[in-house]
Motif scaffolding. Structure first.
Motif, PDB file in Angstrom:
ATOM      1  N   GLU A  61      18.591  50.313 -54.056  1.00 47.55           N
ATOM      2  CA  GLU A  61      19.743  50.264 -54.956  1.00 47.55           C
ATOM      3  C   GLU A  61      20.958  49.826 -54.143  1.00 47.55           C
ATOM      4  O   GLU A  61      21.259  50.394 -53.098  1.00 47.55           O
ATOM      5  CB  GLU A  61      19.992  51.638 -55.575  1.00 47.55           C
ATOM      6  N   LEU A  62      21.644  48.790 -54.641  1.00 43.73           N
ATOM      7  CA  LEU A  62      22.831  48.291 -53.950  1.00 43.73           C
ATOM      8  C   LEU A  62      24.067  49.041 -54.399  1.00 43.73           C
ATOM      9  O   LEU A  62      24.224  49.358 -55.574  1.00 43.73           O
ATOM     10  CB  LEU A  62      23.045  46.807 -54.249  1.00 43.73           C
ATOM     11  N   MET A  63      24.937  49.307 -53.412  1.00 42.97           N
ATOM     12  CA  MET A  63      26.252  49.866 -53.707  1.00 42.97           C
ATOM     13  C   MET A  63      27.185  49.434 -52.585  1.00 42.97           C
ATOM     14  O   MET A  63      26.737  49.102 -51.490  1.00 42.97           O
ATOM     15  CB  MET A  63      26.205  51.382 -53.845  1.00 42.97           C
ATOM     16  N   TYR A  64      28.463  49.431 -52.881  1.00 44.15           N
ATOM     17  CA  TYR A  64      29.428  49.080 -51.845  1.00 44.15           C
ATOM     18  C   TYR A  64      29.424  50.185 -50.791  1.00 44.15           C
ATOM     19  O   TYR A  64      29.254  51.365 -51.108  1.00 44.15           O
ATOM     20  CB  TYR A  64      30.816  48.868 -52.455  1.00 44.15           C
ATOM     21  N   TRP A  69      29.566  55.750 -48.101  1.00 50.49           N
ATOM     22  CA  TRP A  69      30.055  56.420 -46.901  1.00 50.49           C
ATOM     23  C   TRP A  69      31.413  57.078 -47.071  1.00 50.49           C
ATOM     24  O   TRP A  69      31.856  57.837 -46.223  1.00 50.49           O
ATOM     25  CB  TRP A  69      30.153  55.431 -45.744  1.00 50.49           C
ATOM     26  N   GLY A  70      32.119  56.755 -48.143  1.00 53.63           N
ATOM     27  CA  GLY A  70      33.436  57.333 -48.383  1.00 53.63           C
ATOM     28  C   GLY A  70      34.538  56.292 -48.288  1.00 53.63           C
ATOM     29  O   GLY A  70      34.396  55.248 -47.643  1.00 53.63           O
ATOM     30  N   GLY A  71      35.629  56.589 -48.964  1.00 52.92           N
ATOM     31  CA  GLY A  71      36.756  55.663 -49.063  1.00 52.92           C
ATOM     32  C   GLY A  71      37.355  55.251 -47.732  1.00 52.92           C
ATOM     33  O   GLY A  71      37.953  54.183 -47.624  1.00 52.92           O
ATOM     34  N   GLN A 107      27.877  48.209 -35.873  1.00 57.38           N
ATOM     35  CA  GLN A 107      28.000  49.478 -35.153  1.00 57.38           C
ATOM     36  C   GLN A 107      28.020  50.659 -36.120  1.00 57.38           C
ATOM     37  O   GLN A 107      27.334  51.667 -35.897  1.00 57.38           O
ATOM     38  CB  GLN A 107      29.262  49.492 -34.301  1.00 57.38           C
ATOM     39  N   ILE A 108      28.779  50.531 -37.189  1.00 53.09           N
ATOM     40  CA  ILE A 108      28.899  51.633 -38.150  1.00 53.09           C
ATOM     41  C   ILE A 108      27.601  51.812 -38.933  1.00 53.09           C
ATOM     42  O   ILE A 108      27.141  52.939 -39.138  1.00 53.09           O
ATOM     43  CB  ILE A 108      30.113  51.420 -39.075  1.00 53.09           C
TER      44      ILE A 108
END
Length: 125
Positions: A61-64, A69-71, A107-108
């Motif tokens: 499932e794709l998501m931004y 990970w949070g705003g 890296q993230i």
């Protein structure tokens, strides 16, 4: 301006349509390794990379990325504004900025053990 058919063909062949999460979208997201290859194609085509969005593939499932990970990770989506009248300089600056951002994203995403996809926003020079 129209981007060269090599890049267009590449994203249509390797990309994942964002119409899956944004109905009517004509954008394509590329898995990270494909995004690196696409970046090199864009450099060859001297296309200005105006920005990019980062998505995560979680259980197919794709998501931004910021949704997952949070705003505080919204900054990973980037834009580039050329302040130079020399188009050659602009495309090189945009390429270098995109490459820097992709290194940061890698890296993230490695820290999160996540599968990332990249959407490039481009303009021919």
């Amino acid at each position: 301006m129209e981007i060269n058919s090599t890049y267009s063909g590449f994203i249509k062949d390797k990309g994942v349509s964002l119409s899956l999460i944004n109905p009517g979208s004509n954008e394509f997201a590329l898995y990270f390794d494909d995004a690196i290859s696409a970046l090199e194609l864009l450099k060859i085509e001297k296309a200005i990379i105006l920005g990019g969005d980062v998505l995560v593939d979680k259980n197919d499932e794709l998501m931004y990325a910021y949704q997952q990970w949070g705003g505080e990770y919204a900054y990973l989506n980037w834009y580039f504004e050329c302040n130079n009248n020399d188009l050659t300089q602009c495309y090189l600056e945009s390429y270098n900025w995109a490459k820097e951002k992709l290194n940061e994203i890698k890296q993230i995403s490695d820290q999160f053990k996540a599968i990332c996809l990249i959407v490039f926003v481009v303009k021919s020079s």
